[in-house]
Write a protein that holds these residues in place. Structure first.
Motif, short mmCIF file in Angstrom:
data_model
loop_
_atom_site.label_atom_id
_atom_site.label_comp_id
_atom_site.label_asym_id
_atom_site.label_seq_id
_atom_site.Cartn_x
_atom_site.Cartn_y
_atom_site.Cartn_z
N VAL A 292 -2.49 -8.86 -3.08
CA VAL A 292 -1.36 -8.33 -3.85
C VAL A 292 -1.58 -6.86 -4.15
O VAL A 292 -0.66 -6.03 -4.04
CB VAL A 292 -1.17 -9.13 -5.16
N LEU A 293 -2.81 -6.51 -4.53
CA LEU A 293 -3.12 -5.11 -4.87
C LEU A 293 -2.95 -4.20 -3.65
O LEU A 293 -2.49 -3.05 -3.78
CB LEU A 293 -4.55 -5.03 -5.40
N LEU A 294 -3.30 -4.70 -2.48
CA LEU A 294 -3.18 -3.88 -1.27
C LEU A 294 -1.73 -3.55 -0.94
O LEU A 294 -1.47 -2.60 -0.18
CB LEU A 294 -3.82 -4.61 -0.08
N THR A 295 -0.78 -4.34 -1.44
CA THR A 295 0.63 -4.06 -1.16
C THR A 295 1.24 -3.07 -2.13
O THR A 295 2.39 -2.66 -1.95
CB THR A 295 1.45 -5.37 -1.21
N ALA A 296 0.49 -2.69 -3.17
CA ALA A 296 1.02 -1.75 -4.17
C ALA A 296 1.14 -0.36 -3.56
O ALA A 296 0.19 0.15 -2.96
CB ALA A 296 0.11 -1.72 -5.40
N ARG A 297 2.30 0.25 -3.72
CA ARG A 297 2.53 1.57 -3.15
C ARG A 297 2.99 2.60 -4.18
O ARG A 297 3.01 3.79 -3.90
CB ARG A 297 3.60 1.49 -2.05
N GLN A 298 3.36 2.14 -5.37
CA GLN A 298 3.96 3.07 -6.33
C GLN A 298 3.32 2.88 -7.70
O GLN A 298 2.65 1.88 -7.99
CB GLN A 298 5.46 2.82 -6.44
N GLY A 299 3.52 3.90 -8.54
CA GLY A 299 3.15 3.80 -9.95
C GLY A 299 1.66 3.83 -10.17
O GLY A 299 0.87 4.35 -9.37
N ALA A 300 1.24 3.20 -11.29
CA ALA A 300 -0.15 3.25 -11.72
C ALA A 300 -1.08 2.45 -10.83
O ALA A 300 -2.30 2.56 -10.94
CB ALA A 300 -0.24 2.74 -13.16
N GLN A 302 -1.40 2.70 -7.62
CA GLN A 302 -1.75 3.39 -6.39
C GLN A 302 -3.26 3.64 -6.27
O GLN A 302 -3.86 3.40 -5.23
CB GLN A 302 -0.99 4.72 -6.29
N ILE A 303 -3.87 4.13 -7.36
CA ILE A 303 -5.31 4.43 -7.32
C ILE A 303 -6.14 3.15 -7.17
O ILE A 303 -7.03 3.07 -6.31
CB ILE A 303 -5.74 5.23 -8.56
N PRO A 304 -5.89 2.08 -7.99
CA PRO A 304 -6.62 0.83 -7.76
C PRO A 304 -6.42 0.28 -6.35
O PRO A 304 -7.35 -0.27 -5.74
CB PRO A 304 -6.05 -0.12 -8.81
N ALA A 305 -5.21 0.44 -5.81
CA ALA A 305 -4.94 -0.05 -4.46
C ALA A 305 -5.76 0.72 -3.43
O ALA A 305 -6.29 0.15 -2.48
CB ALA A 305 -3.46 0.05 -4.15
N ALA A 306 -5.87 2.05 -3.65
CA ALA A 306 -6.67 2.87 -2.72
C ALA A 306 -8.14 2.49 -2.79
O ALA A 306 -8.82 2.42 -1.76
CB ALA A 306 -6.48 4.35 -3.06
N LEU A 307 -8.66 2.23 -3.99
CA LEU A 307 -10.06 1.82 -4.13
C LEU A 307 -10.30 0.46 -3.49
O LEU A 307 -11.33 0.23 -2.85
CB LEU A 307 -10.45 1.81 -5.61
N ALA A 308 -9.33 -0.45 -3.69
CA ALA A 308 -9.45 -1.77 -3.07
C ALA A 308 -9.45 -1.66 -1.56
O ALA A 308 -10.22 -2.34 -0.87
CB ALA A 308 -8.32 -2.68 -3.54
N ARG A 309 -8.59 -0.81 -1.04
CA ARG A 309 -8.52 -0.59 0.40
C ARG A 309 -9.86 -0.06 0.93
O ARG A 309 -10.38 -0.52 1.95
CB ARG A 309 -7.39 0.37 0.73
N LEU A 310 -10.46 0.91 0.22
CA LEU A 310 -11.73 1.49 0.64
C LEU A 310 -12.84 0.43 0.64
O LEU A 310 -13.62 0.34 1.58
CB LEU A 310 -12.11 2.65 -0.28
N PHE A 311 -12.88 -0.38 -0.41
CA PHE A 311 -13.91 -1.40 -0.52
C PHE A 311 -13.77 -2.45 0.58
O PHE A 311 -14.75 -2.82 1.24
CB PHE A 311 -13.85 -2.07 -1.89
N ILE A 312 -12.55 -2.90 0.80
CA ILE A 312 -12.31 -3.93 1.82
C ILE A 312 -12.61 -3.41 3.21
O ILE A 312 -13.21 -4.10 4.04
CB ILE A 312 -10.88 -4.47 1.70
N ASP A 313 -12.23 -2.17 3.49
CA ASP A 313 -12.54 -1.58 4.79
C ASP A 313 -14.04 -1.45 4.99
O ASP A 313 -14.55 -1.64 6.11
CB ASP A 313 -11.88 -0.21 4.92
N PHE A 314 -14.76 -1.12 3.92
CA PHE A 314 -16.22 -1.00 4.02
C PHE A 314 -16.86 -2.35 4.33
O PHE A 314 -17.73 -2.45 5.19
CB PHE A 314 -16.79 -0.44 2.72
N ILE A 315 -16.39 -3.39 3.64
CA ILE A 315 -16.94 -4.73 3.88
C ILE A 315 -16.65 -5.19 5.30
O ILE A 315 -17.52 -5.73 6.00
CB ILE A 315 -16.38 -5.74 2.86
N ARG A 316 -15.43 -4.97 5.76
CA ARG A 316 -15.06 -5.40 7.11
C ARG A 316 -15.72 -4.55 8.18
O ARG A 316 -15.88 -5.00 9.32
CB ARG A 316 -13.54 -5.34 7.27
#
Length: 470
Positions: A292-300, A302-316
């Motif tokens: 759900v967080l990865l689908t966030a594109r707007q508002g507050a 955005q930053i947590p979504a970007a961090l989640a994306r970075l963490f998930i990409d690192f794990i994968r």
């Protein structure tokens, strides 16, 4: 959330709750796959020269012996991380190793020997005849470095154990192999293979017991125990029991019973299923909010979504094995919590992508229509968005679960006796890799195949209930 908190609490308890008070332990490590120095006997218990030496030293230190079976290529890292007190696993004393650990006095000496097939199709009679030839060694042993440094013309091929080397040499896919003279002679006799030693010893080795460099007092106590064993003849009795005058022995080489083999395989299979179940549960519970967080594109968000994306990409984007070693060695967790946490987080990363793909596949008009009907955000997700997204994500989620079951084979590197490690312990005694690897593969298939079929049935049932947008 309750389930997530429960899982987290269980992991914390497994990782940090101290064990009941007992007598002081002397924890040592070896591979359990290096007969006659360490292997599993007919009862499925650790046996061998190094096992007996470890227990005798513990007795003389007036401490309780606990022996950890782990992989050779990670055994030094485990010692440096404090997972055990010493390694009593026939480790040669070398200048490189002495920079990292403190060695005891040698407790026996041996040497590196070249072995070839009795037919000798390559006409090899010494290491000098191996130019351009493929010579096998076990990964992490000193023979690999010796050949690479002193015999650069030799093509060195590494394997996890001598069992694999035997199979390759039997098929003439290797010209020969280098191992310890005593070990090689014993294993060849036990496996009834047509291999023979050729040429003189490549070099001699002093075998010692490494401890951490800051454990000078422990090293002194071990040296005192070894000296006492030398003086009263205990060390010689142990050595003669396993090697004798001819260099081979039948001591501890009894045939492992069918009952013992079955029990070991089932025990390992149970450990595999337990780790897989808990890891999948953690992965799925974390994957839904992460997706759900990865689908966030707007508002507050955005930053947590970007961090989640970075963490998930690192794990994968990093190997699971490295993640496993980091959690075990770097974070200091016990083996089981380290395995469950690592595989759970890894599974979460892949499942989160499946959840994200399912969510973005649901038409945005569905959400708008639900809002127009006055449904809350939670109800829109529960009753409208998630049922459709789950149906779309289900095949990928089940693929992640199947992959996770197979990835449990990696946890053997941190001393967990799962199915593959138990199969290898049997192979180290029976020298029948094809048979027992096939049995292990069929046991894995017995779990993964029903999972794949179950995914198809669930998908059809969801479709019949009208929760999908076909």
């Amino acid at each position: 959330m309750r389930f997530l908190r429960l899982i987290g609490t269980l992991l914390l308890l497994l990782a940090w709750v101290p064990a009941p008070a007992t007598e002081p332990e002397f924890v040592t490590a070896l591979t359990g796959k290096f007969p006659p120095f360490s292997h599993y006997d007919e009862k499925g218990e650790l046996a061998g020269f190094d096992v007996d030496v470890s227990r005798e030293i513990a007795r003389r230190l007036q401490r309780e012996s606990r022996i950890v079976a782990t992989e050779w290529d990670g055994i030094l890292a485990g010692l440096l991380a404090g997972k055990y007190d010493a390694i009593i696993g026939s480790m040669a004393i070398t200048p490189e190793r002495e920079k990292q650990v403190r060695f005891s006095r040698p407790y026996y000496q041996s040497g590196a020997q070249l072995f070839v097939h009795r037919d000798n199709p390559d006409k090899i009679y010494s290491i000098a005849d191996c130019s351009g030839k493929r010579i096998g060694v076990v990964l992490g042993e000193t023979y690999q470095r010796y050949l690479e440094k002193n015999c650069p013309e030799v093509e060195v091929v590494t394997f996890k154990s001598t069992v694999e080397i035997f199979e390759m040499l039997e098929q003439h896919r290797l010209a020969g192999f280098v191992t310890d003279r005593l070990v090689g002679s014993w294993q060849i006799k036990q496996a009834d293979r047509p291999f023979v030693p050729v040429g003189p010893l490549l070099y001699t080795e002093r075998i010692g017991i490494p401890v951490r460099r800051d454990e000078a007092a422990l090293c002194k106590e071990i040296n005192a125990a070894l000296t006492a064993m030398e003086k009263d003849g205990t060390r010689k009795k142990l050595f003669d029991r396993y090697f004798g005058i001819a260099g081979t022995t039948s001591a501890g080489s009894g045939e492992m019973t069918l009952t013992t083999k079955t029990a070991k395989l089932l025990k390992g299979f149970g450990v595999t299923l337990l780790i897989a179940f808990l890891s999948v549960a953690i992965g799925f519970v974390l994957a839904v909010p992460a997706g759900v967080l990865l689908t966030a594109r707007q508002g507050a968000w955005q930053i947590p979504a970007a961090l989640a994306r970075l963490f998930i990409d690192f794990i994968r984007g990093t190997p699971v094995l490295i993640q496993l070693l980091f959690v075990w060695l770097g974070l200091g967790l016990r083996p089981f919590p380290a395995a469950i946490l690592t595989l759970g987080v890894c599974t979460m990363a892949y499942m989160a992508e499946a959840v994200r793909a399912g969510l973005i596949s649901v038409d945005s008009g569905q959400n708008l229509a639900a809002r127009a009907l006055g449904l809350s955000a939670v109800d829109r997700f529960r009753f409208i968005i998630w049922p459709q997204a789950f149906r779309i994500a289900l095949p990928s989620l089940m693929n992640s679960a199947v992959a996770l079951v197979k990835d449990t084979a990696l946890v053997s590197v941190i001393s967990i006796p799962e199915l593959i490690r138990e199969a290898q312990s049997i192979i180290s005694v029976t020298f029948e890799p094809g048979k027992y690897y096939l049995i292990a593969a069929l046991m894995f298939f017995a779990v993964t195949f029903p999972l794949m079929k179950l995914a198809g049935r669930i998908e059809k049932r969801i479709g019949r209930k009208g929760f999908c947008n076909d």
